[in-house]
Design a protein around this motif. Structure first.
Motif, PDB file in Angstrom:
ATOM      1  N   LYS A 251       0.819  -1.213   0.000  1.00 25.29           N
ATOM      2  CA  LYS A 251       0.000   0.000   0.000  1.00 25.29           C
ATOM      3  C   LYS A 251       0.851   1.259   0.000  1.00 25.29           C
ATOM      4  O   LYS A 251       0.435   2.311  -0.488  1.00 25.29           O
ATOM      5  CB  LYS A 251      -0.918  -0.017   1.233  1.00 25.29           C
ATOM      6  N   SER A 252       2.074   1.184   0.556  1.00 21.71           N
ATOM      7  CA  SER A 252       2.917   2.367   0.726  1.00 21.71           C
ATOM      8  C   SER A 252       3.838   2.647  -0.462  1.00 21.71           C
ATOM      9  O   SER A 252       4.663   3.556  -0.393  1.00 21.71           O
ATOM     10  CB  SER A 252       3.776   2.213   1.993  1.00 21.71           C
ATOM     11  N   HIS A 253       3.732   1.895  -1.546  1.00 26.84           N
ATOM     12  CA  HIS A 253       4.623   2.098  -2.689  1.00 26.84           C
ATOM     13  C   HIS A 253       4.495   3.526  -3.228  1.00 26.84           C
ATOM     14  O   HIS A 253       3.407   4.102  -3.277  1.00 26.84           O
ATOM     15  CB  HIS A 253       4.303   1.102  -3.802  1.00 26.84           C
ATOM     16  N   PHE A 254       5.617   4.091  -3.668  1.00 25.42           N
ATOM     17  CA  PHE A 254       5.680   5.488  -4.103  1.00 25.42           C
ATOM     18  C   PHE A 254       4.631   5.828  -5.152  1.00 25.42           C
ATOM     19  O   PHE A 254       3.943   6.849  -5.054  1.00 25.42           O
ATOM     20  CB  PHE A 254       7.081   5.805  -4.657  1.00 25.42           C
ATOM     21  N   LEU A 255       4.500   5.000  -6.190  1.00 24.50           N
ATOM     22  CA  LEU A 255       3.584   5.319  -7.275  1.00 24.50           C
ATOM     23  C   LEU A 255       2.134   5.396  -6.795  1.00 24.50           C
ATOM     24  O   LEU A 255       1.355   6.241  -7.260  1.00 24.50           O
ATOM     25  CB  LEU A 255       3.710   4.286  -8.393  1.00 24.50           C
ATOM     26  N   LYS A 256       1.759   4.522  -5.848  1.00 24.35           N
ATOM     27  CA  LYS A 256       0.395   4.542  -5.325  1.00 24.35           C
ATOM     28  C   LYS A 256       0.117   5.837  -4.583  1.00 24.35           C
ATOM     29  O   LYS A 256      -0.934   6.469  -4.758  1.00 24.35           O
ATOM     30  CB  LYS A 256       0.160   3.342  -4.408  1.00 24.35           C
ATOM     31  N   TYR A 257       1.072   6.233  -3.743  1.00 21.19           N
ATOM     32  CA  TYR A 257       0.902   7.463  -2.980  1.00 21.19           C
ATOM     33  C   TYR A 257       0.948   8.688  -3.895  1.00 21.19           C
ATOM     34  O   TYR A 257       0.110   9.591  -3.793  1.00 21.19           O
ATOM     35  CB  TYR A 257       1.984   7.582  -1.910  1.00 21.19           C
ATOM     36  N   PHE A 258       1.964   8.739  -4.765  1.00 22.10           N
ATOM     37  CA  PHE A 258       2.183   9.916  -5.599  1.00 22.10           C
ATOM     38  C   PHE A 258       1.016  10.152  -6.557  1.00 22.10           C
ATOM     39  O   PHE A 258       0.439  11.242  -6.608  1.00 22.10           O
ATOM     40  CB  PHE A 258       3.487   9.768  -6.385  1.00 22.10           C
ATOM     41  N   LEU A 259       0.659   9.113  -7.322  1.00 24.17           N
ATOM     42  CA  LEU A 259      -0.436   9.252  -8.274  1.00 24.17           C
ATOM     43  C   LEU A 259      -1.773   9.431  -7.559  1.00 24.17           C
ATOM     44  O   LEU A 259      -2.621  10.216  -7.994  1.00 24.17           O
ATOM     45  CB  LEU A 259      -0.478   8.046  -9.205  1.00 24.17           C
ATOM     46  N   GLY A 260      -1.938   8.701  -6.456  1.00 23.33           N
ATOM     47  CA  GLY A 260      -3.154   8.866  -5.659  1.00 23.33           C
ATOM     48  C   GLY A 260      -3.273  10.287  -5.140  1.00 23.33           C
ATOM     49  O   GLY A 260      -4.350  10.898  -5.192  1.00 23.33           O
ATOM     50  N   GLY A 261      -2.161  10.841  -4.634  1.00 19.19           N
ATOM     51  CA  GLY A 261      -2.166  12.206  -4.133  1.00 19.19           C
ATOM     52  C   GLY A 261      -2.498  13.219  -5.211  1.00 19.19           C
ATOM     53  O   GLY A 261      -3.250  14.174  -4.979  1.00 19.19           O
ATOM     54  N   MET A 262      -1.942  13.007  -6.408  1.00 24.56           N
ATOM     55  CA  MET A 262      -2.199  13.923  -7.516  1.00 24.56           C
ATOM     56  C   MET A 262      -3.684  13.937  -7.876  1.00 24.56           C
ATOM     57  O   MET A 262      -4.292  15.005  -8.023  1.00 24.56           O
ATOM     58  CB  MET A 262      -1.366  13.516  -8.729  1.00 24.56           C
ATOM     59  N   PHE A 263      -4.280  12.754  -7.998  1.00 24.79           N
ATOM     60  CA  PHE A 263      -5.684  12.685  -8.379  1.00 24.79           C
ATOM     61  C   PHE A 263      -6.612  13.103  -7.246  1.00 24.79           C
ATOM     62  O   PHE A 263      -7.670  13.687  -7.497  1.00 24.79           O
ATOM     63  CB  PHE A 263      -6.028  11.272  -8.877  1.00 24.79           C
ATOM     64  N   ILE A 264      -6.221  12.808  -6.018  1.00 22.96           N
ATOM     65  CA  ILE A 264      -7.018  13.261  -4.879  1.00 22.96           C
ATOM     66  C   ILE A 264      -7.059  14.782  -4.842  1.00 22.96           C
ATOM     67  O   ILE A 264      -8.099  15.391  -4.563  1.00 22.96           O
ATOM     68  CB  ILE A 264      -6.452  12.696  -3.551  1.00 22.96           C
ATOM     69  N   THR A 265      -5.933  15.428  -5.139  1.00 24.67           N
ATOM     70  CA  THR A 265      -5.887  16.890  -5.172  1.00 24.67           C
ATOM     71  C   THR A 265      -6.773  17.448  -6.273  1.00 24.67           C
ATOM     72  O   THR A 265      -7.528  18.400  -6.055  1.00 24.67           O
ATOM     73  CB  THR A 265      -4.439  17.381  -5.380  1.00 24.67           C
TER      74      THR A 265
END
Length: 516
Positions: A251-265
């Motif tokens: 769950k903590s992999h960079f791509l999941k967080y980074f892309l998730g953060g971008m779309f959440i924003t």
């Protein structure tokens, strides 16, 4: 609520800590803080009209909006939940924050130009111009559901902490805490609306940041870290790892967080009436873009400050035993801030910061929900001036009652930490909004207006099933692989939801006819 402070029950300890006079002090702080907000309301709502309430007369200074948006964006979720995030996830949250940064640039240079060109009050009016009335209502309803849930999670978090650590000693029912909190917010937003909030947010941002800085100083001093170097101590601690590239299934992999953060924003800010309403009060598109870029860069450093405080709090807890055994990571900061060992100054600033966190998110949510319902569902702009004012006030009261109801329901039925719950809900609710807006902006294809809500519901349903049947989901045995094998769905769920919506819209749409 049975929270342990070391081997001692924290409720008993806090009853001893907050003697009668201390409780009166806390109440006095809350009253003074509220009177300051009322003073700001009085100054900003002179001669207020519906235009003042909804768009602040489009005269807000961009730097004031940007600074105030920091507090509104952080809210009680960051104030309490992000520091508690550190133990299990270290600084992995910064991966998402970097995704936020990219998302804010997309908002500034893709979405804001559209909103300003169309001179929108509610951003969902764009959907009516692009697709039709039903799509407009669909976007607004998705926002309303998303914002009601998001605002309720934030209010629940702060009300729970006030209830557990302050008001429970007076035997004040939790329901009364929630009702009083929302009623106070209604009072100072009822006249000036967004114009008042632009200025109250600056005050609330200041108090939140001061509370965090003082917490860092107090804890670092007690740990004698100034002689060793506070920054180096945090960097060398077991909590400071930011990037995780090892396991794509994790769950903590960079791509999941980074892309998730971008779309959440993009979803939770760029397609959210709450946050965009503040941007639309700026004098021009250029000012709104400067506001967004300045705000996004500062937010990176502020989130890093919060995570640094989280590391210090866990280092302090491990050293002293204070905060050990709390039943939720959300309670780590309050358990240390309100402990007698850390002194009255930190306790007072924590209470002020907590109140600021509650108000900075809830007041703008209350106003944006009132705006969206008034324009998107009730067509307030088509009514007579006298009717508009009455309608807006009734909607404002109705939204307040709705928030109270949802907070009490969430209190009973959810056990997630606040930040996890917020991102979890966002994946289901904001995904379709991103898909619909992306389809409208990136293509010129036509689709039946009636199909937009149907396809949005289908997308949400598929996303819910994926969440339930993926590894770690509620319908999968613990440790067993899910429908996606060992892949654990994380914050990228919002991307999947948006993509499904986009593909469905493409599949059921037609090419635009060429006009000769």
């Amino acid at each position: 609520m049975d929270i342990l402070l070391g081997s001692v029950n924290i409720e008993v300890s806090l009853l001893c800590l907050f003697a009668y006079m201390s409780a009166i002090t806390v109440l006095t702080i809350i009253i003074i803080y509220f009177m300051v907000l009322m003073g700001i309301m009085y100054l900003t709502s002179k001669g207020a009209t519906n235009e003042t309430f909804f768009v602040g007369e489009r005269k807000s200074p961009w730097h004031i909006v940007a600074y105030g948006m920091i507090g509104a964006s952080l809210s009680g979720v960051t104030f309490i939940s992000v520091p508690g995030w550190v133990e299990g996830s270290q600084f992995s949250y910064m991966q998402m924050v970097l995704g936020y940064l990219v998302g804010y640039f997309v908002i500034a240079y893709v979405l804001l130009p559209i909103y300003y060109k169309l001179n929108l009050t509610s951003i969902y009016t764009y959907l009516e111009q692009r697709f039709g009335v039903i799509s407009h209502k669909t976007g607004a309803i998705i926002f309303l559901g998303s914002r009601v849930l998001g605002a309720s999670v934030r209010i629940l978090l702060v009300a729970s902490v006030l209830d557990a650590f302050v008001l429970s000693q007076w035997n004040v029912p939790f329901e009364v805490t929630v009702i009083a909190s929302i009623a106070l917010i209604w009072v100072y937003t009822n006249r000036g609306g967004i114009k008042t909030i632009i200025w109250t947010d600056t005050l609330q941002t200041t108090f939140m940041i001061i509370a965090v800085i003082v917490a860092c100083i107090v804890v670092a001093d007690q740990l004698d870290l100034f002689s060793k170097g506070v920054f180096s101590s945090i960097v060398n601690s077991e909590y400071s790892q930011i990037f995780f590239f090892e396991d794509i299934n994790a769950k903590s992999h960079f791509l999941k967080y980074f892309l998730g953060g971008m779309f959440i924003t993009i979803g939770m800010t760029g397609l959210d009436q709450d946050m965009m309403q503040k941007n639309l009060t700026c004098k021009s598109l250029k000012d709104a873009q400067k506001n967004m870029i300045f705000f996004s860069v500062i937010l990176v450093f502020v989130n890093l400050l919060f995570l640094g405080m989280g590391a210090l709090l866990y280092m302090y807890s491990n050293s002293t035993g204070i905060g050990q055994g709390v039943d939720s990571a959300d309670h780590l900061f309050p358990s240390i801030a309100l402990a007698s060992e850390t002194g009255n100054i930190l306790a007072i600033l924590f209470i002020i910061g907590l109140i600021a966190a509650a108000y900075s998110s809830a007041d703008s949510a209350l106003t944006s929900l009132t705006t969206s319902i008034s324009f998107d569902l009730l067509n307030i702009e088509k009514k007579e001036k006298k009717q508009q004012n009455t309608l807006r006030k009734r909607v404002h009261v109705g939204v307040s009652l709705l928030l109270i109801l949802v907070v009490l329901i969430l209190k009973k039925y959810t056990d997630k930490s606040a930040i996890d719950a917020l991102m979890f809900f966002a994946g289901f609710t904001y995904g379709p909004l991103i898909g619909i807006f992306a389809f409208g902006i990136l293509t010129k294809r036509h689709i039946s207006d009636l199909l937009v809500p149907i396809l949005s519901i289908i997308s949400i349903g598929i996303s819910v099933l994926l969440s339930l049947y993926s590894k770690g989901g509620k319908l999968v045995d613990e440790g067993a692989p899910g429908i996606l094998g060992d892949y654990v769905l994380g914050h990228e769920l919002i991307i999947i939801n948006a993509f499904i919506t986009f593909i469905l819209l493409i599949g059921f749409s037609k090419k635009a006819k060429l006009v000769v």
